[in-house]
Motif scaffolding. Structure first.
Motif, PDB file in Angstrom:
ATOM      1  N   SER A 100      38.577  34.843  52.343  1.00  0.00           N
ATOM      2  CA  SER A 100      37.455  34.708  52.760  1.00  0.00           C
ATOM      3  C   SER A 100      36.637  34.815  52.198  1.00  0.00           C
ATOM      4  O   SER A 100      35.466  34.673  52.258  1.00  0.00           O
ATOM      5  CB  SER A 100      37.783  36.650  53.449  1.00  0.00           C
ATOM      6  OG  SER A 100      37.767  36.879  54.317  1.00  0.00           O
ATOM      7  N   ILE A 101      37.001  34.688  50.822  1.00  0.00           N
ATOM      8  CA  ILE A 101      35.824  35.017  49.647  1.00  0.00           C
ATOM      9  C   ILE A 101      35.579  33.059  49.435  1.00  0.00           C
ATOM     10  O   ILE A 101      37.274  32.801  48.976  1.00  0.00           O
ATOM     11  CB  ILE A 101      36.443  35.712  47.850  1.00  0.00           C
ATOM     12  CG1 ILE A 101      36.272  36.843  48.597  1.00  0.00           C
ATOM     13  CG2 ILE A 101      35.346  34.784  46.907  1.00  0.00           C
ATOM     14  CD1 ILE A 101      36.814  37.863  47.743  1.00  0.00           C
ATOM     15  N   THR A 102      34.917  32.636  49.631  1.00  0.00           N
ATOM     16  CA  THR A 102      34.323  30.868  49.565  1.00  0.00           C
ATOM     17  C   THR A 102      34.597  30.618  48.616  1.00  0.00           C
ATOM     18  O   THR A 102      33.104  31.073  46.891  1.00  0.00           O
ATOM     19  CB  THR A 102      33.534  30.412  51.202  1.00  0.00           C
ATOM     20  OG1 THR A 102      32.250  31.085  50.363  1.00  0.00           O
ATOM     21  CG2 THR A 102      34.187  31.437  51.789  1.00  0.00           C
ATOM     22  N   PRO A 103      34.453  29.066  48.341  1.00  0.00           N
ATOM     23  CA  PRO A 103      34.037  28.800  47.028  1.00  0.00           C
ATOM     24  C   PRO A 103      32.200  28.942  46.800  1.00  0.00           C
ATOM     25  O   PRO A 103      31.481  28.653  45.431  1.00  0.00           O
ATOM     26  CB  PRO A 103      33.975  27.051  47.035  1.00  0.00           C
ATOM     27  CG  PRO A 103      35.095  27.103  47.843  1.00  0.00           C
ATOM     28  CD  PRO A 103      34.962  28.342  48.804  1.00  0.00           C
ATOM     29  N   GLU A 104      31.524  29.228  47.902  1.00  0.00           N
ATOM     30  CA  GLU A 104      30.333  28.779  47.715  1.00  0.00           C
ATOM     31  C   GLU A 104      30.029  30.133  47.781  1.00  0.00           C
ATOM     32  O   GLU A 104      28.858  30.584  46.692  1.00  0.00           O
ATOM     33  CB  GLU A 104      29.650  29.023  49.365  1.00  0.00           C
ATOM     34  CG  GLU A 104      29.710  27.247  50.412  1.00  0.00           C
ATOM     35  CD  GLU A 104      31.039  27.124  50.359  1.00  0.00           C
ATOM     36  OE1 GLU A 104      31.987  27.904  50.731  1.00  0.00           O
ATOM     37  OE2 GLU A 104      30.707  26.018  50.941  1.00  0.00           O
ATOM     38  N   HIS A 105      30.407  31.570  47.639  1.00  0.00           N
ATOM     39  CA  HIS A 105      30.332  32.554  47.262  1.00  0.00           C
ATOM     40  C   HIS A 105      30.423  33.315  45.625  1.00  0.00           C
ATOM     41  O   HIS A 105      29.747  33.847  44.751  1.00  0.00           O
ATOM     42  CB  HIS A 105      31.672  33.671  47.261  1.00  0.00           C
ATOM     43  CG  HIS A 105      30.914  34.149  49.781  1.00  0.00           C
ATOM     44  ND1 HIS A 105      32.353  34.525  50.225  1.00  0.00           N
ATOM     45  CD2 HIS A 105      30.280  34.259  50.841  1.00  0.00           C
ATOM     46  CE1 HIS A 105      32.137  34.292  51.174  1.00  0.00           C
ATOM     47  NE2 HIS A 105      30.913  34.260  51.721  1.00  0.00           N
ATOM     48  N   ARG A 106      31.591  32.015  45.320  1.00  0.00           N
ATOM     49  CA  ARG A 106      31.758  32.097  43.896  1.00  0.00           C
ATOM     50  C   ARG A 106      30.701  31.470  43.731  1.00  0.00           C
ATOM     51  O   ARG A 106      30.436  31.306  42.127  1.00  0.00           O
ATOM     52  CB  ARG A 106      33.329  31.403  43.881  1.00  0.00           C
ATOM     53  CG  ARG A 106      34.417  32.295  44.297  1.00  0.00           C
ATOM     54  CD  ARG A 106      35.489  31.784  43.686  1.00  0.00           C
ATOM     55  NE  ARG A 106      36.782  32.875  43.397  1.00  0.00           N
ATOM     56  CZ  ARG A 106      37.024  33.832  43.337  1.00  0.00           C
ATOM     57  NH1 ARG A 106      35.498  34.496  42.564  1.00  0.00           N
ATOM     58  NH2 ARG A 106      38.011  34.893  43.787  1.00  0.00           N
ATOM     59  N   GLN A 107      30.413  30.313  43.276  1.00  0.00           N
ATOM     60  CA  GLN A 107      29.390  29.717  43.090  1.00  0.00           C
ATOM     61  C   GLN A 107      27.695  30.667  42.929  1.00  0.00           C
ATOM     62  O   GLN A 107      26.904  30.304  41.980  1.00  0.00           O
ATOM     63  CB  GLN A 107      28.891  28.329  43.703  1.00  0.00           C
ATOM     64  CG  GLN A 107      27.571  27.206  43.156  1.00  0.00           C
ATOM     65  CD  GLN A 107      28.266  27.117  41.891  1.00  0.00           C
ATOM     66  OE1 GLN A 107      29.643  26.671  41.753  1.00  0.00           O
ATOM     67  NE2 GLN A 107      27.652  27.225  40.590  1.00  0.00           N
ATOM     68  N   LYS A 108      27.779  31.341  44.004  1.00  0.00           N
ATOM     69  CA  LYS A 108      26.577  32.155  43.996  1.00  0.00           C
ATOM     70  C   LYS A 108      26.713  33.512  43.289  1.00  0.00           C
ATOM     71  O   LYS A 108      26.107  33.426  42.061  1.00  0.00           O
ATOM     72  CB  LYS A 108      26.490  33.023  45.420  1.00  0.00           C
ATOM     73  CG  LYS A 108      25.586  32.544  46.286  1.00  0.00           C
ATOM     74  CD  LYS A 108      25.332  33.393  47.606  1.00  0.00           C
ATOM     75  CE  LYS A 108      24.812  32.370  48.298  1.00  0.00           C
ATOM     76  NZ  LYS A 108      24.341  33.228  49.305  1.00  0.00           N
ATOM     77  N   ALA A 109      28.077  33.482  42.571  1.00  0.00           N
ATOM     78  CA  ALA A 109      28.201  34.810  41.703  1.00  0.00           C
ATOM     79  C   ALA A 109      28.321  33.801  40.105  1.00  0.00           C
ATOM     80  O   ALA A 109      27.423  34.595  39.288  1.00  0.00           O
ATOM     81  CB  ALA A 109      29.468  35.131  41.556  1.00  0.00           C
ATOM     82  N   GLN A 110      28.623  32.624  39.922  1.00  0.00           N
ATOM     83  CA  GLN A 110      28.193  31.971  38.473  1.00  0.00           C
ATOM     84  C   GLN A 110      26.893  31.281  38.652  1.00  0.00           C
ATOM     85  O   GLN A 110      26.456  31.931  37.135  1.00  0.00           O
ATOM     86  CB  GLN A 110      29.198  30.859  39.021  1.00  0.00           C
ATOM     87  CG  GLN A 110      30.122  30.311  38.639  1.00  0.00           C
ATOM     88  CD  GLN A 110      31.450  29.696  39.165  1.00  0.00           C
ATOM     89  OE1 GLN A 110      30.655  28.512  39.845  1.00  0.00           O
ATOM     90  NE2 GLN A 110      32.441  29.501  38.918  1.00  0.00           N
ATOM     91  N   ASP A 111      26.139  31.078  39.591  1.00  0.00           N
ATOM     92  CA  ASP A 111      25.169  31.311  39.275  1.00  0.00           C
ATOM     93  C   ASP A 111      24.143  32.144  38.709  1.00  0.00           C
ATOM     94  O   ASP A 111      23.045  32.126  38.384  1.00  0.00           O
ATOM     95  CB  ASP A 111      24.112  30.704  40.407  1.00  0.00           C
ATOM     96  CG  ASP A 111      25.045  29.576  40.404  1.00  0.00           C
ATOM     97  OD1 ASP A 111      25.643  28.753  40.019  1.00  0.00           O
ATOM     98  OD2 ASP A 111      24.565  29.216  41.995  1.00  0.00           O
ATOM     99  N   THR A 112      24.302  33.652  39.533  1.00  0.00           N
ATOM    100  CA  THR A 112      23.588  35.365  39.078  1.00  0.00           C
ATOM    101  C   THR A 112      23.932  35.009  37.759  1.00  0.00           C
ATOM    102  O   THR A 112      23.590  35.787  37.676  1.00  0.00           O
ATOM    103  CB  THR A 112      24.553  35.922  40.311  1.00  0.00           C
ATOM    104  OG1 THR A 112      23.673  34.959  41.136  1.00  0.00           O
ATOM    105  CG2 THR A 112      23.238  37.456  40.628  1.00  0.00           C
ATOM    106  N   LEU A 113      25.876  35.325  37.541  1.00  0.00           N
ATOM    107  CA  LEU A 113      26.111  35.478  36.259  1.00  0.00           C
ATOM    108  C   LEU A 113      25.083  35.269  34.878  1.00  0.00           C
ATOM    109  O   LEU A 113      24.789  35.680  33.826  1.00  0.00           O
ATOM    110  CB  LEU A 113      27.961  35.560  35.835  1.00  0.00           C
ATOM    111  CG  LEU A 113      28.655  36.737  36.982  1.00  0.00           C
ATOM    112  CD1 LEU A 113      29.617  36.562  36.383  1.00  0.00           C
ATOM    113  CD2 LEU A 113      28.447  37.845  36.331  1.00  0.00           C
TER     114      LEU A 113
END
Length: 124
Positions: A108-121
């Motif tokens: 359920s954790i998509t590449p889009e969720h991971r990209q948002k996480a990377q951008d936020t960090l």
């Protein structure tokens, strides 16, 4: 005899998790505040944020959302099995809870969720 996942939290811990999750805006602010302080010290910061963004996605099934919110709630919760202020091992219990939750809902954790996480960090 095997105990269920929820039985690993005390009644006090469960009440604190429920209180923190009732107010989504405050929960998100608490998570971001904590991450700003510790993101560089914990290797699973990206996973935490990806899980958070997954919970905010309306396409995420309720079961997945609740699983991740419980794990995120444990991370934010000041009551901990191993105090977070202890060097090196302080976040090990948080990492274990988060890893178990992510493993349970990994699809359920998509590449889009991971990209948002990377951008936020990157912006912290």
């Amino acid at each position: 005899m095997s105990e269920g996942f929820s039985s690993r939290f005390s009644a006090e811990e469960m009440a604190a998790i429920r209180r923190s999750l009732r107010d989504e805006a405050r929960f998100g602010a608490d998570l971001m505040s904590l991450l700003k302080r510790v993101a560089k010290r914990i290797p699973f910061a990206e996973d935490l944020l990806a899980a958070y963004f997954c919970t905010r996605d309306p396409a995420t099934p309720r079961r997945v959302r609740l699983t991740l919110l419980a794990a995120l709630g444990y991370f934010v919760l000041p009551i901990d099995a191993i105090p977070d202020i202890m060097p090196i091992i302080g976040f090990s219990d948080d990492a274990a809870v988060m890893a178990a939750a992510i493993a349970a809902v990994a699809g359920s954790i998509t590449p889009e969720h991971r990209q948002k996480a990377q951008d936020t960090l990157a912006g912290l």
